[in-house]
Design a protein around this motif. Structure first.
Motif, PDB file in Angstrom:
ATOM      1  N   LEU A  78      28.887  44.651  51.219  1.00 50.41           N
ATOM      2  CA  LEU A  78      29.311  45.189  52.510  1.00 50.41           C
ATOM      3  C   LEU A  78      28.241  44.946  53.562  1.00 50.41           C
ATOM      4  O   LEU A  78      27.078  45.289  53.347  1.00 50.41           O
TER       5      LEU A  78
ATOM      6  N   CYS B 190      39.307  46.253  50.581  1.00 47.07           N
ATOM      7  CA  CYS B 190      38.187  46.582  49.691  1.00 47.07           C
ATOM      8  C   CYS B 190      38.588  47.636  48.662  1.00 47.07           C
ATOM      9  O   CYS B 190      38.160  47.578  47.510  1.00 47.07           O
ATOM     10  N   CYS B 191      39.414  48.581  49.073  1.00 47.70           N
ATOM     11  CA  CYS B 191      39.849  49.648  48.168  1.00 47.70           C
ATOM     12  C   CYS B 191      40.935  49.187  47.201  1.00 47.70           C
ATOM     13  O   CYS B 191      41.180  49.843  46.188  1.00 47.70           O
TER      14      CYS B 191
ATOM     15  N   ARG C 169      32.827  55.277  52.741  1.00 50.38           N
ATOM     16  CA  ARG C 169      34.192  55.616  52.302  1.00 50.38           C
ATOM     17  C   ARG C 169      34.654  54.681  51.191  1.00 50.38           C
ATOM     18  O   ARG C 169      35.274  55.114  50.211  1.00 50.38           O
ATOM     19  N   ILE C 170      34.337  53.384  51.311  1.00 53.85           N
ATOM     20  CA  ILE C 170      34.695  52.410  50.276  1.00 53.85           C
ATOM     21  C   ILE C 170      33.954  52.736  48.983  1.00 53.85           C
ATOM     22  O   ILE C 170      34.542  52.722  47.899  1.00 53.85           O
TER      23      ILE C 170
ATOM     24  N   THR D 203      40.526  45.864  56.511  1.00 52.44           N
ATOM     25  CA  THR D 203      39.397  45.466  55.667  1.00 52.44           C
ATOM     26  C   THR D 203      39.081  46.568  54.663  1.00 52.44           C
ATOM     27  O   THR D 203      38.869  46.294  53.475  1.00 52.44           O
ATOM     28  N   VAL D 204      39.057  47.809  55.122  1.00 51.52           N
ATOM     29  CA  VAL D 204      38.794  48.936  54.221  1.00 51.52           C
ATOM     30  C   VAL D 204      39.871  49.004  53.140  1.00 51.52           C
ATOM     31  O   VAL D 204      39.568  49.147  51.948  1.00 51.52           O
ATOM     32  N   ASN D 205      41.125  48.865  53.527  1.00 53.42           N
ATOM     33  CA  ASN D 205      42.224  48.895  52.557  1.00 53.42           C
ATOM     34  C   ASN D 205      42.106  47.767  51.545  1.00 53.42           C
ATOM     35  O   ASN D 205      42.364  47.962  50.349  1.00 53.42           O
TER      36      ASN D 205
ATOM     37  N   ILE E  90      28.886  47.619  44.200  1.00 54.86           N
ATOM     38  CA  ILE E  90      28.883  47.528  45.665  1.00 54.86           C
ATOM     39  C   ILE E  90      27.451  47.550  46.163  1.00 54.86           C
ATOM     40  O   ILE E  90      26.647  48.397  45.767  1.00 54.86           O
TER      41      ILE E  90
ATOM     42  N   LYS F 130      32.502  53.971  57.225  1.00 53.24           N
ATOM     43  CA  LYS F 130      33.533  53.122  56.599  1.00 53.24           C
ATOM     44  C   LYS F 130      33.016  52.566  55.274  1.00 53.24           C
ATOM     45  O   LYS F 130      33.733  52.563  54.270  1.00 53.24           O
TER      46      LYS F 130
ATOM     47  N   ILE G 292      34.168  45.554  58.836  1.00 53.46           N
ATOM     48  CA  ILE G 292      34.237  46.753  58.000  1.00 53.46           C
ATOM     49  C   ILE G 292      34.817  47.954  58.743  1.00 53.46           C
ATOM     50  O   ILE G 292      35.300  48.899  58.140  1.00 53.46           O
TER      51      ILE G 292
ATOM     52  N   HIS H 118      35.798  54.031  45.296  1.00 49.92           N
ATOM     53  CA  HIS H 118      35.629  53.392  43.988  1.00 49.92           C
ATOM     54  C   HIS H 118      34.860  54.282  43.014  1.00 49.92           C
ATOM     55  O   HIS H 118      35.143  54.285  41.818  1.00 49.92           O
TER      56      HIS H 118
END
Length: 123
Positions: free
Chosen positions: A13, A50-51, A95-96, A46-48, A58, A92, A41, A100
């Protein structure tokens, strides 16, 4: 050559040049560098993305110019869009990581923590 790590995904990230994740790539991990201009990010897509991945590890290198102590005496004078963007990027990325971590599949994660204000958020 077959690598044992080829199916293990490492998210880098805000990875910039990818130097922090280079050793993983050299050892066969699938490294995805989430960095501008291709990946933003702060963008929810992008967040979705990555998730949605099955992530092994990470690496998160948030913006040092906002968090480092160098220039700290000007911090409150610099409360501008740059500082707020730094907070947005940090939250953000965090949050990722938390997604995980709570999912239970994350083997490792780390956040580059320049000596400075980030310790106030991380403890």
């Amino acid at each position: 050559m077959l690598y044992l790590n080829e199916n293990k995904i490492i998210l880098d990230l805000c990875g910039g040049t990818g130097e922090a994740s280079r050793p993983y790539k050299e050892n066969g991990y699938m490294v995805i560098n989430i960095t501008l201009p291709e990946w933003d990010i702060t963008d929810e897509e992008t967040v979705n993305y990555c998730c949605s991945l099955d992530v092994y590890g990470i690496i998160f290198a948030t913006d040092c110019t906002v968090w480092a102590n160098s220039g700290a005496r000007w911090f409150w004078e610099r409360i501008t869009a740059e500082v707020f963007e730094g907070f947005k990027i940090f939250f953000k990325g965090y949050r990722i990581i938390e997604f995980h971590r709570l999912k239970g599949n994350l083997k490792f994660w780390y956040i580059e923590n320049p000596v400075g204000k980030l310790r106030l958020l991380l403890g």
